[in-house]
Design an enzyme around this catalytic site. Sequence first.
Site, PDB file in Angstrom:
ATOM      1  N   GLY A  15       0.820  -1.212   0.000  1.00 23.20           N
ATOM      2  CA  GLY A  15       0.000   0.000   0.000  1.00 23.20           C
ATOM      3  C   GLY A  15       0.848   1.254   0.000  1.00 23.20           C
ATOM      4  CB  ALA A  21      18.864   5.040 -32.398  1.00 16.34           C
TER       5      ALA A  21
HETATM    6  C1  HXC Z   1      -2.316  -2.040  11.121  1.00 14.25           C
HETATM    7  C2  HXC Z   1      -1.040  -3.850  10.603  1.00 14.25           C
HETATM    8  C3  HXC Z   1      -1.131  -3.544   9.231  1.00 14.25           C
HETATM    9  C4  HXC Z   1      -1.868  -2.388   8.863  1.00 14.25           C
HETATM   10  C5  HXC Z   1       0.122  -5.272   9.455  1.00 14.25           C
HETATM   11  N1  HXC Z   1      -0.272  -4.930  10.685  1.00 14.25           N
HETATM   12  N2  HXC Z   1      -0.402  -4.434   8.550  1.00 14.25           N
HETATM   13  N3  HXC Z   1      -1.635  -3.110  11.537  1.00 14.25           N
HETATM   14  N4  HXC Z   1      -2.437  -1.659   9.851  1.00 14.25           N
HETATM   15  N5  HXC Z   1      -1.929  -1.970   7.604  1.00 14.25           N
HETATM   16  C6  HXC Z   1       0.113  -5.543  11.941  1.00 14.25           C
HETATM   17  C7  HXC Z   1      -0.458  -6.926  12.148  1.00 14.25           C
HETATM   18  O1  HXC Z   1      -1.714  -6.845  12.701  1.00 14.25           O
HETATM   19  C8  HXC Z   1       0.569  -7.511  13.121  1.00 14.25           C
HETATM   20  O2  HXC Z   1       0.329  -6.970  14.417  1.00 14.25           O
HETATM   21  C9  HXC Z   1       1.870  -6.914  12.649  1.00 14.25           C
HETATM   22  O3  HXC Z   1       1.520  -5.749  11.915  1.00 14.25           O
HETATM   23  C10 HXC Z   1       2.651  -7.833  11.755  1.00 14.25           C
HETATM   24  O4  HXC Z   1       1.791  -8.250  10.700  1.00 14.25           O
HETATM   25  P1  HXC Z   1       1.624  -9.794  10.311  1.00 14.25           P
HETATM   26  O5  HXC Z   1       0.456  -9.869   9.422  1.00 14.25           O
HETATM   27  O6  HXC Z   1       1.650 -10.652  11.548  1.00 14.25           O
HETATM   28  O7  HXC Z   1       2.967 -10.043   9.531  1.00 14.25           O
HETATM   29  P2  HXC Z   1       3.189 -10.801   8.150  1.00 14.25           P
HETATM   30  O8  HXC Z   1       2.550 -12.140   8.187  1.00 14.25           O
HETATM   31  O9  HXC Z   1       4.660 -10.749   7.896  1.00 14.25           O
HETATM   32  O10 HXC Z   1       2.466  -9.936   7.039  1.00 14.25           O
HETATM   33  C11 HXC Z   1       2.901  -8.632   6.779  1.00 14.25           C
HETATM   34  C12 HXC Z   1       1.950  -7.939   5.803  1.00 14.25           C
HETATM   35  C13 HXC Z   1       0.485  -8.167   6.224  1.00 14.25           C
HETATM   36  C14 HXC Z   1       2.155  -8.530   4.396  1.00 14.25           C
HETATM   37  C15 HXC Z   1       2.357  -6.479   5.731  1.00 14.25           C
HETATM   38  O11 HXC Z   1       0.362  -7.786   7.601  1.00 14.25           O
HETATM   39  C16 HXC Z   1      -0.474  -7.370   5.445  1.00 14.25           C
HETATM   40  O12 HXC Z   1      -0.830  -7.749   4.313  1.00 14.25           O
HETATM   41  N6  HXC Z   1      -0.895  -6.246   6.032  1.00 14.25           N
HETATM   42  C17 HXC Z   1      -1.844  -5.364   5.323  1.00 14.25           C
HETATM   43  C18 HXC Z   1      -1.104  -4.623   4.223  1.00 14.25           C
HETATM   44  C19 HXC Z   1      -1.958  -3.649   3.492  1.00 14.25           C
HETATM   45  O13 HXC Z   1      -2.933  -3.999   2.827  1.00 14.25           O
HETATM   46  N7  HXC Z   1      -1.584  -2.409   3.620  1.00 14.25           N
HETATM   47  C20 HXC Z   1      -2.246  -1.369   2.873  1.00 14.25           C
HETATM   48  C21 HXC Z   1      -2.955  -0.490   3.796  1.00 14.25           C
HETATM   49  S1  HXC Z   1      -3.720   0.702   2.839  1.00 14.25           S
HETATM   50  P3  HXC Z   1       0.707  -7.747  15.759  1.00 14.25           P
HETATM   51  O14 HXC Z   1       0.169  -6.888  16.827  1.00 14.25           O
HETATM   52  O15 HXC Z   1       0.081  -9.065  15.642  1.00 14.25           O
HETATM   53  O16 HXC Z   1       2.193  -7.836  15.749  1.00 14.25           O
HETATM   54  C22 HXC Z   1      -2.514   1.754   2.385  1.00 14.25           C
HETATM   55  C23 HXC Z   1      -2.988   2.831   1.467  1.00 14.25           C
HETATM   56  C24 HXC Z   1      -2.190   4.056   1.660  1.00 14.25           C
HETATM   57  O17 HXC Z   1      -1.400   1.688   2.728  1.00 14.25           O
HETATM   58  C25 HXC Z   1      -2.420   4.931   0.482  1.00 14.25           C
HETATM   59  C26 HXC Z   1      -1.608   6.172   0.567  1.00 14.25           C
HETATM   60  C27 HXC Z   1      -1.713   6.930  -0.687  1.00 14.25           C
END
Ligand code: HXC
Length: 516
Positions: free
Chosen positions: A169, A405
């Site tokens: 993201g 080119a």
């Molecule tokens: C809050 C989050 C989070 C998020 C991960 N965590 N992503 N908390 N917001 N976006 C937290 C988890 O709950 C977990 O907390 C810790 O981080 C580690 O994550 P895990 O899932 O246990 O680790 P892993 O299996 O390695 O996976 C990592 C990951 C996955 C691939 C990043 O967590 C994931 O897919 N997260 C969502 C990613 C996503 O979609 N992001 C986009 C958001 S929208 P604990 O407490 O258990 O340690 C965005 C748009 C912005 O960014 C646009 C701006 C222009």
Amino acid sequence: MQTRIKELQERAQRALLGGGPERQRSQKERGKLLARERIDALLDPGTFQEMGLLVKTDCADFGLKDKELAGDGVVTGLGKIQGRRVAVYAQDFTVLGGTLGLAHAHKIARLMDTALESRIPVIGLADSGGARIQEGVMSLGGYAEVFYRNVQASGVVPQISVILGPCAGGAVYSPGLTDFIFMVEGISHMFITGPEVIRQATGEVTDFETLGGAAVHAERSGVCHFNSSSEEDCFRTIRELLSYLPLHCAEMPPTVASHDDPRRAGGRLEEISGLHPRKPFDVKIVIREVLDGGNFLEVAKSYAPNLVVGFGRLNGHSIGVVANNSSQQAGSLDIHASQKGARFVRFCDAFNIPIVTLVDVPGYWPGVSEEHGGIILHGSKLLFSYCESTVPKVTVILRKAYGGAYDVMGSKHIGADINFAWPTAEIAVMGPEGAAQILYSREISQAPDPQAYLNEKILAYREHFASPWVAAQKGYVDEVIEPSRTREKLITAIEFLLPGNPRRQHPSKKHTNVPL
Ligand code: HXC
């Protein structure tokens, strides 16, 4: 007083623990360094001055109230690399997945403001799940504040992004706005939407590595400029890259003492120039032969390898090299090569790095997919960048320089300062075979022996055009040089052009409109 000092020590100790021992262990088990270990491995020992260690989020929603988010998941500060100042931040995956909330974003934004005011490069070590879901629109706003600063800093200070974990993201937009992206095999992943969201939205099945691993971004998307086998190797390459760059756009790149004879003859160059015109060779042999100590830091080496770009030195001066590589797609220019070259030329121009162009190009790559992919638009990016650049430019035509080119690849007509050609240079609208076919198609079809007639015309065309002589007569080539003296000639040219020579100015305007 003593109580306050004790309190300070306790608070600092808690913050330094990041997400705690369990999450730190899990980070290590994935083969990743911790945020502070990364900073230590990157910077000169003992130079890191942390800023904002005790920063915390105000957000208490969705369970954040009870969580201790050390430094709000990012370590920020100033330090030195090879004695030169840099600003650095490292997202801490052990703290809520290194996600970005408002306080986290403000730490990075403040660091970037300091870097911009102090005119020093920014290095971001990213290891983040993107926008912190619990902080909603505040995370999105926080990200946008970082993006805005990325753009303000673009072209003012070098910006380097290092992907050291699963970055999703918002975590990938900021790197996308910076100058160079580094990734590490096995631990770095970058995508706007992950495999699960893709499966739900489109039904496509993929995984982290196939979707956004280091290899795919280095070879296919072109997003990754440097792909390393380990974090240590990655940090070494960042240090090497910085050694070629100025700290900011108003400074010249550092000059280092060279122990390589500026008049050293390039023995292998005679051999290469003697190859049959259709025999491909690896242009990196030529590049290494001319640069100081044979040292060349190639940028995006696995992407569009038909065009080689990278940094090196000539008698201690940093230069950027752009070279057609006949060993890949005959060295022709295609969409990817044009984009890669354009971005590199613009970077060099922004940071006062002279450009050396080595030409061996049969033209733009023909094909329906290239035309439909927008080669007219994308191919013009390289042309635009050369035309717009005002840094010293020196060009050597090694062999083929055909068609558009020829114009694009640092020709005299679009602002190159000094142009050389090897005696083997062929400068023409197209190769002899194609030209003879087009010019004499009717005569060939009517000739008693069409092949013999064609061969005769090819020969006549080759003798007239497949040489540097006409271009030299017109002054489009300043000197035809012996290949073995290429290094010496380049150094003389660069040293003549470098020191404070008034550079050409463009008409006053708000900004150009690059064909994006
Ligand atoms: C809050 C989050 C989070 C998020 C991960 N965590 N992503 N908390 N917001 N976006 C937290 C988890 O709950 C977990 O907390 C810790 O981080 C580690 O994550 P895990 O899932 O246990 O680790 P892993 O299996 O390695 O996976 C990592 C990951 C996955 C691939 C990043 O967590 C994931 O897919 N997260 C969502 C990613 C996503 O979609 N992001 C986009 C958001 S929208 P604990 O407490 O258990 O340690 C965005 C748009 C912005 O960014 C646009 C701006 C222009």
